[in-house]
Design an enzyme around this catalytic site. Structure first.
Site, PDB file in Angstrom:
ATOM      1  N   HIS A 117       0.763  -1.127  -0.043  1.00 50.88           N
ATOM      2  CA  HIS A 117      -0.011   0.045  -0.072  1.00 50.88           C
ATOM      3  C   HIS A 117       0.886   1.438   0.102  1.00 50.88           C
ATOM      4  O   HIS A 117       0.402   2.437  -0.241  1.00 50.88           O
ATOM      5  CB  HIS A 117      -1.095   0.055   1.163  1.00 50.88           C
ATOM      6  CG  HIS A 117      -0.461   0.384   2.418  1.00 50.88           C
ATOM      7  ND1 HIS A 117      -0.181  -0.681   3.590  1.00 50.88           N
ATOM      8  CD2 HIS A 117      -0.012   1.497   3.114  1.00 50.88           C
ATOM      9  CE1 HIS A 117       0.493  -0.089   4.570  1.00 50.88           C
ATOM     10  NE2 HIS A 117       0.546   1.232   4.165  1.00 50.88           N
ATOM     11  N   ASP A 147       0.101  -7.675   1.193  1.00 54.01           N
ATOM     12  CA  ASP A 147       0.665  -6.370   1.423  1.00 54.01           C
ATOM     13  C   ASP A 147       2.135  -6.007   1.559  1.00 54.01           C
ATOM     14  O   ASP A 147       2.669  -5.387   2.365  1.00 54.01           O
ATOM     15  CB  ASP A 147      -0.159  -5.574   2.747  1.00 54.01           C
ATOM     16  CG  ASP A 147      -0.041  -4.086   2.936  1.00 54.01           C
ATOM     17  OD1 ASP A 147       0.215  -3.483   1.648  1.00 54.01           O
ATOM     18  OD2 ASP A 147      -0.251  -3.713   3.768  1.00 54.01           O
ATOM     19  N   SER A 225       4.636   2.676   7.872  1.00 53.53           N
ATOM     20  CA  SER A 225       4.401   1.593   7.120  1.00 53.53           C
ATOM     21  C   SER A 225       5.507   1.017   6.176  1.00 53.53           C
ATOM     22  O   SER A 225       6.178   1.754   5.695  1.00 53.53           O
ATOM     23  CB  SER A 225       3.126   1.954   6.126  1.00 53.53           C
ATOM     24  OG  SER A 225       2.014   2.114   6.810  1.00 53.53           O
TER      25      SER A 225
END
Length: 382
Positions: A117, A147, A225
């Site tokens: 992402h 992911d 992230s």
């Protein structure tokens, strides 16, 4: 006229009375200044800071925190993604910054692991290393359902510091963990916490569940992230991927993709650019399966077809058949892959993905009115 004459003496008297007061004030100010100068000339010290107390040795936990950050810091990178923007005025396409995230070196060949992402929808990416040098990155491969994504840069080999790899299979609630990343685009930061829970599941961008996710209370914010989650030995145990927060900032609940999944997926992304499903020789139809299992009253996934000379055929699995009289004879109903119940083809392949090439997968199959065990041999990697 009488009124005017009566006030004039009052103003004069006021002037007369203020004169001595001003004079006295000037004298006092002069004396004060003289006193200060005398004190300075006599060597009176100015106000000074207090003496510093010796600190002593750092606590053991502080030494661990510092050492982990020093060791891992060169392996962690900051990622800036770009997106194409079309300017109607100039009719030109330009690249503009789109978002940011973190990542880490997987090997000394320049491969960098991050979240899918982070780079989703990007036309390009730039990677900034811990020494603030920046390099353009190319996408090597991506697995949206996990992911995870892999980028690659070309940089001097001395700067390509692969992060040590651990395991997530034996994590226990309460273990210390350390998250490193670039939250909000700031320089690299370290946050600490514990494993709050294991075996969690979160939805990927494709809607498929990511299983065995690690939950931690280490602060994870936007920009973290794709960064590493480390254990107290400084080994990678997860990839920070999401937070649970109504405000979008850390609320003490963060999630990381387990390193055992990362260690299975990333080599495939480097080799093939995607996660390749093993050829099993099975075909499914979720709508047909749902209809048949509803009539049978058996929760599972119906096998529609089995290809000849395939691993499924070698295991003796049976597909659905249409008899000469038009009657449908349901095939085997897969109830479980290992200990994991399955009802859809997505769940089946997700469960199979937990195994490595060459593994024998125990299936629980409903056949002829009873459950039986069938061992499905995964083909070895070529």
């Amino acid at each position: 006229m009488t009124y005017y004459e009566a006030r004039s003496p009052q103003r004069s008297s006021a002037r007369f009375r203020l004169g001595p007061l001003i004079g006295v004030s000037l004298v006092m100010a002069g004396l004060a200044g003289y006193w200060v100068m005398q004190r300075i000339n006599r060597g009176t010290p100015a106000v000074t800071p207090r003496a510093i107390e010796p600190r002593g040795d750092l606590a053991a936990v502080e030494k661990t925190n510092i050492e982990i950050f020093k060791q891992a810091n060169p392996s962690v990178v900051f990622i800036t993604t770009m997106a194409d923007r079309f300017d109607l005025g100039t009719m030109n396409v330009t690249e503009m910054p789109q978002g940011t995230g973190s990542g880490f070196f997987w090997d000394d060949a320049g491969h960098i692991v991050t979240n899918f992402h982070v780079i989703r929808g990007a036309s390009g990416a730039q990677v900034t290393l811990s020494d603030h040098t920046a390099y353009p990155a190319e996408l090597t491969g991506a697995s949206p359902e996990n992911d995870l994504a892999v980028l690659k840069i070309s940089a001097p080999k001395a700067k390509l510091r692969a992060i040590p790899i651990g395991t997530s299979g034996d994590l226990q609630v309460g273990q210390n963990v350390y998250a490193i990343g670039d939250p909000f685009g700031l320089d690299q930061t370290l946050t600490t916490g514990v494993v709050s829970a294991v075996g969690r599941a979160i939805a990927s961008v494709t809607g498929q569940p990511i299983k065995d996710v690690i939950q931690t209370d280490a602060a994870i914010n936007p920009g973290n992230s794709g960064g590493p989650l480390l254990d107290s030995a400084g080994r990678l145990i997860g990839v920070n991927t999401a937070i649970y927060s109504p405000s979008g900032s850390n609320a003490g609940i963060g999630f990381a993709i387990p390193v055992d999944t990362v260690n299975r997926v990333v080599p495939e992304l480097i080799a093939h650019g995607k996660v390749t499903r093993p050829h099993l020789g099975l075909s499914f139809s979720d709508p047909v399966s749902h209809q048949i299992t509803s009539e049978l009253g058996v929760p599972g996934l119906v096998i529609i077809g089995v290809q000849p000379n395939s691993p499924a055929a070698a295991a003796g699995l049976r597909g659905t058949q249409r008899l000469p009289d038009g009657t449908i004879l349901p095939g085997d109903v897969i109830l479980k892959v290992g200990d994991q119940p399955v009802r859809t083809s997505t769940a089946f392949f997700a469960a199979v993905a937990q195994y490595k090439p060459g593994d024998s997968i125990p299936l629980t199959v409903y056949r002829d009115g009873q459950p039986i065990r069938v061992d499905l041999q995964l083909p070895s990697a070529s």
